[in-house]
Design a protein around this motif. Structure first.
Motif, PDB file in Angstrom:
ATOM      1  N   THR A   1       0.904  -0.664   0.134  1.00 26.29           N
ATOM      2  CA  THR A   1      -0.517   0.083   0.335  1.00 26.29           C
ATOM      3  C   THR A   1       1.153   0.900   0.030  1.00 26.29           C
ATOM      4  O   THR A   1       0.476   1.963  -0.697  1.00 26.29           O
TER       5      THR A   1
ATOM      6  N   GLN B   1      -7.816   0.019  -0.404  1.00 20.36           N
ATOM      7  CA  GLN B   1      -7.509  -1.130  -0.200  1.00 20.36           C
ATOM      8  C   GLN B   1      -9.245  -1.880   0.984  1.00 20.36           C
ATOM      9  O   GLN B   1      -9.665  -2.796   0.684  1.00 20.36           O
TER      10      GLN B   1
ATOM     11  N   ASP C   1      -5.620  -1.738  -4.934  1.00 20.64           N
ATOM     12  CA  ASP C   1      -5.378  -1.864  -3.845  1.00 20.64           C
ATOM     13  C   ASP C   1      -6.209  -3.054  -3.157  1.00 20.64           C
ATOM     14  O   ASP C   1      -7.633  -3.115  -2.889  1.00 20.64           O
TER      15      ASP C   1
HETATM   16 MG   LIG Z   1      -2.405  -2.067   1.736  1.00 21.54          MG
END
Ligand SMILES: [Mg+2]
Ligand SMILES: Nc1ncnc2c1ncn2[C@@H]1O[C@H](COP(=O)(O)OP(=O)(O)OP(=O)(O)O)[C@@H](O)[C@H]1O
Lengths: 517, 260
Positions: B55, B96, B174
């Motif tokens: 990330t 994410q 992500d």
């Molecule tokens: Mg991550």
């Protein structure tokens, strides 16, 4: 009894409600307009945050009279009346709004904040699309708190001539009239409840919004209950349009005697065609400060107060000496003219219940100091603080009070009358002495300095308007102590208005030839 | 080393190029001398253990983070020379956890950037509907819902739709399909790969799922201990000789590469 009271005071109560509502609306709107941006800035810049929160916190702790005193001489913001009151109320309303804005924004989830940043929202867009909407509930809760608080604090607006329900409360306390007290207090509480209810409509705790079928109707009814009396008041008592051309602005302090004296002068001037504006019931030392600031032209004062409290000199006991000194010092230091004495003195008077005086055979203060009594004493803030007040008094007579109560002067009378206190310091001409069957003990050691009533006027006005100067000169010595006490009793005891009492007094003067009509 | 087996292109002109990037977050060294170039039209899959810095690497690209040392280039310019807002608007970023705004409806979330770019309302509505269709959400059902009323997988799909709104040439994703059931996931993977290819999108795609990486990637990279330990085309990746890759491949249940 209540019906007739409400009937007689309907217009006045409605006007007070209207003034109160406007004060609260103006103050909270301003506070929100200033507080939300301030809160946003404080939330964004950590360095600013501590400072802003400290400042709004500190502002909260300034006593209202002190704040009025600070604001009074300022151009644009100050003066007597609604403007100064609104500024003060705005300052008081800032804390909950700023604090909630900061908390609301800082409490926005970091992941949401980061999402907005990642999408490429600018600072403003993040504020508008993310931070403000998500903080809205907390911010609105802050405005809601501020509004409810403002309804309460707006009662002090009466101290600077801005009216409102506080005028009823203060008058009720002063005149020992529980109907005024209750009417003012109940209406203020009611207004606070209604204002709170209006905010129900703005609440929204989640997305999607939970259905709340009653929120809107309740808020609307509350709003109607606030607005309808305001509308009614405009119909019953449209606001007075200020005359053009500068009238003579007469002030008074916030107790009955001062109002009566100011009213006497006002009526004398009006009878001679002088335009007069009444700015009565100014709290604390605001009358003097207003005079210095040019917000009023003249008000009744006492030589003893001028000498010790305002000029800060050591107490003197010779009335003529005090008068001459005050007159000289006022001219030199403030540019104020002190008119001739009105004829009576309103010295401090140490008061006890008649039954106490009889039981212990008390006539003088020395008697009282010797009497085997554990005095429960209570005094106004003024008496506690002054050079010619509490400390010197105890020393002069050898009193040792165990924890004397320092409280509102009006309340000491009530407390003495109902037996909560045994000894208070009142004023010699107070109508309540007779009304509550109290006894003033003789100041046999001549401790208390003389308090002769006089008008204090700005020199410029004194010189530019001879009719005012002549009128004040003509009032030289026309009121003796007994007459003054009766006039006070007529207002405080018999619930007559100062206006009527002043008119009756002037009529009596014309009859006896003391004054020419 | 087979990491840069392919010819090294001119990294300044590539959509994304990391050059000897070091990143320290707080006290934690996250990336340690990472270089990576993504060419136009590539779908680069980024694998790595949890906490390995995937990330963080994506955030370096759209300047949510800046490298402690080294340079990140995007479309021919170092990120620190970009106006951050303009840079982010031309990069689609699927977070994410989707990162939807909880107080806006699905439609407003997807259309927010169009709104900020002052596209006409009619165009916005049509585009939002098309985007929702694209990610397999019926606009009639979902457009007016709030994020709180969506499943995790639905939220991720809204996140993908939102990232595509301004039709960016570069996408950072992500783990966008992490919370989907295998059926929808397989369908979306296929559709996404096809879409990215036909539209010529460049994609930097983080995943934990080796199968997913093999299915849609044109290149697969593995991050370990702050470094890029592998960078290979899918066919080579399973056979990669780096111990980190072998450990990863075996843990993912793909067996010993020798058997393949
Ligand atoms: Mg991550
Ligand atoms: N805001 C932060 N401040 C300090 N350290 C951070 C911060 N965010 C992440 N880290 C650390 O940086 C390292 C890399 O985090 P990152 O989120 O990039 O990992 P990841 O590979 O995406 O993991 P996952 O697969 O669990 O999403 C981790 O050790 C993490 O603890």
């Amino acid at each position: 009894m209540w019906w007739s009271f409400l009937g007689e005071n309907k217009a006045a109560l409605l006007v007070a409600w209207r003034e109160h509502v406007w004060l609260v609306i103006a103050a909270t709107t301003l506070a929100a307009a200033v507080g939300v941006p301030l809160g946003v800035a404080a939330a964004r810049y950590a360095k600013l945050r501590g400072m802003v929160l400290t400042v709004v916190n500190v502002v909260q702790t300034i006593p209202s009279l002190a704040l009025f005193g600070l604001l009074l001489p300022l151009p644009w913001l100050g003066g007597i009346g609604a403007r100064t009151a609104i500024i003060a109320l705005t300052l008081y309303a800032l804390l909950p709004i700023v604090r909630n804005t900061v908390t609301g924004i800082l409490d926005v989830e970091p992941s949401v904040r980061e999402a907005a940043e990642a999408l490429g929202l600018t600072g403003w867009q993040r504020l508008r699309h993310v931070e403000l909407p998500l903080a809205a509930n907390v911010i609105i809760a802050g405005v809601r708190t501020a509004t409810t608080l403002a309804v309460g604090t707006a009662t002090i607006a009466a101290a600077i001539g801005a009216g409102g329900l506080g005028a009823f409360i203060f008058r009720g306390l002063r005149q020992n009239d529980h109907r005024l007290l209750i009417a003012g207090g109940v209406l203020a509480a009611l207004l606070a409840l209604l204002a709170d209810a209006v905010f129900i409509a703005f609440e929204r705790r989640q997305w999607p919004a939970a259905p709340r079928p009653f929120a809107r109707p309740v808020a609307l009814v509350a709003l109607a209950l606030i607005v309808l009396p305001v509308a009614w008041s405009y119909w019953l008592a449209p606001p007075v349009v200020e005359r053009t051309g500068r009238p003579i602005v007469i002030g008074s302090k916030d107790f009955t005697e001062s109002v009566i004296l100011a009213e006497i002068l006002a009526q004398r001037l009006e009878a001679q065609g002088v335009a007069v504006e009444r700015r009565f019931e100014l709290g604390g030392n605001l009358a003097h400060e207003s005079l210095l600031a040019g917000a009023i032209d003249v008000y009744p004062e006492y030589t003893g107060t001028a000498w010790t409290a305002i000029l800060g000199e050591r107490p003197l006991t010779n009335p003529a000496e005090v008068y001459a000194n005050v007159r000289r010092a006022y001219a030199a230091r403030f540019g104020l003219t002190v008119g001739p004495p009105l004829g009576f003195r309103n010295d401090f008077a140490i008061l006890v219940r008649r039954q106490t005086a009889t039981a212990y055979k008390l006539r003088t203060l020395s008697d009282a100091a010797r009497a085997p009594i554990r005095w429960r004493a209570g005094f106004g803030q003024d008496f506690m603080a002054r050079a010619d007040g509490y400390a010197g008094f105890c020393a002069a007579y050898g009193f040792h009070f165990e924890s004397p109560r320092e409280m509102d002067l009006s309340l000491t009378y009530r407390a003495l009358a109902v037996g909560e206190l045994d000894l208070i310091a009142g004023n010699a001409t107070d109508g309540r002495i007779a009304a509550l069957d109290l006894v003033a003990l003789e100041d046999d050691r001549r401790y208390f300095p003389p308090y002769e009533a006089v008008y204090v006027i700005r020199q410029a006005v004194w010189e530019a308007t001879p009719v005012v100067a002549d009128t004040i000169r003509a009032l030289d010595g026309v009121i003796d102590t007994d007459t003054m006490r009766q006039m006070n009793a007529a207002v405080d005891g018999a619930q007559r208005s100062p206006r009527e009492v002043a008119a009756d007094f002037l009529a009596a003067c014309f009859q006896s030839g003391a004054l020419a009509p | 080393m087979g990491i840069r087996s392919r010819q090294m292109p001119q990294s300044e002109l590539a959509p994304v190029a990391l050059r000897q990037v070091h990143l320290i977050r707080g006290q934690t060294p996250v990336l340690n001398d990472v270089s990576l170039t993504v060419e136009r039209g590539e779908i680069v899959m980024l694998l790595g253990a949890s906490g390995s810095g995937k990330t963080s690497l994506l955030k370096l690209v759209n300047r949510l983070l800046e490298p402690t040392k080294g340079e990140v280039w995007v479309a021919g310019r170092v990120t620190t020379a970009w106006d951050a807002i303009r840079l982010r608007r031309r990069i689609g970023y699927v977070m994410q956890d989707a990162g939807l705004l909880p107080h806006y409806t699905v439609a407003r979330n997807v259309g927010l950037l169009l709104e900020l770019e002052r596209r006409p309302a009619a165009e916005r509505r049509a585009r939002v509907a098309a985007l929702l269709e694209l990610v397999g959400l019926d606009p009639a059902i979902y457009a007016q819902r709030f994020p709180a009323a969506l499943s995790g997988g639905e939220r991720q799909r809204v996140g993908v739709a939102r990232a595509l709104a301004l039709d960016p040439a570069l996408l950072l994703m992500d783990e966008p399909f992490g919370a989907l059931d295998p059926v929808v996931r397989a369908r979306l993977q296929q559709e996404f790969a096809a879409l990215a290819r036909t539209l010529g999108k460049t994609v930097l795609f983080v995943t934990h799922d080796l199968q997913e990486a093999l299915r849609i990637g044109t290149r697969i990279c593995l991050l370990a201990r702050g470094q890029l330990v592998a960078d290979a085309v899918p066919d080579d990746f399973l056979r990669h000789d780096a111990p980190d890759v072998q450990a990863y491949v075996q843990a993912a249940g793909f067996g010993a590469p020798a058997q393949r």
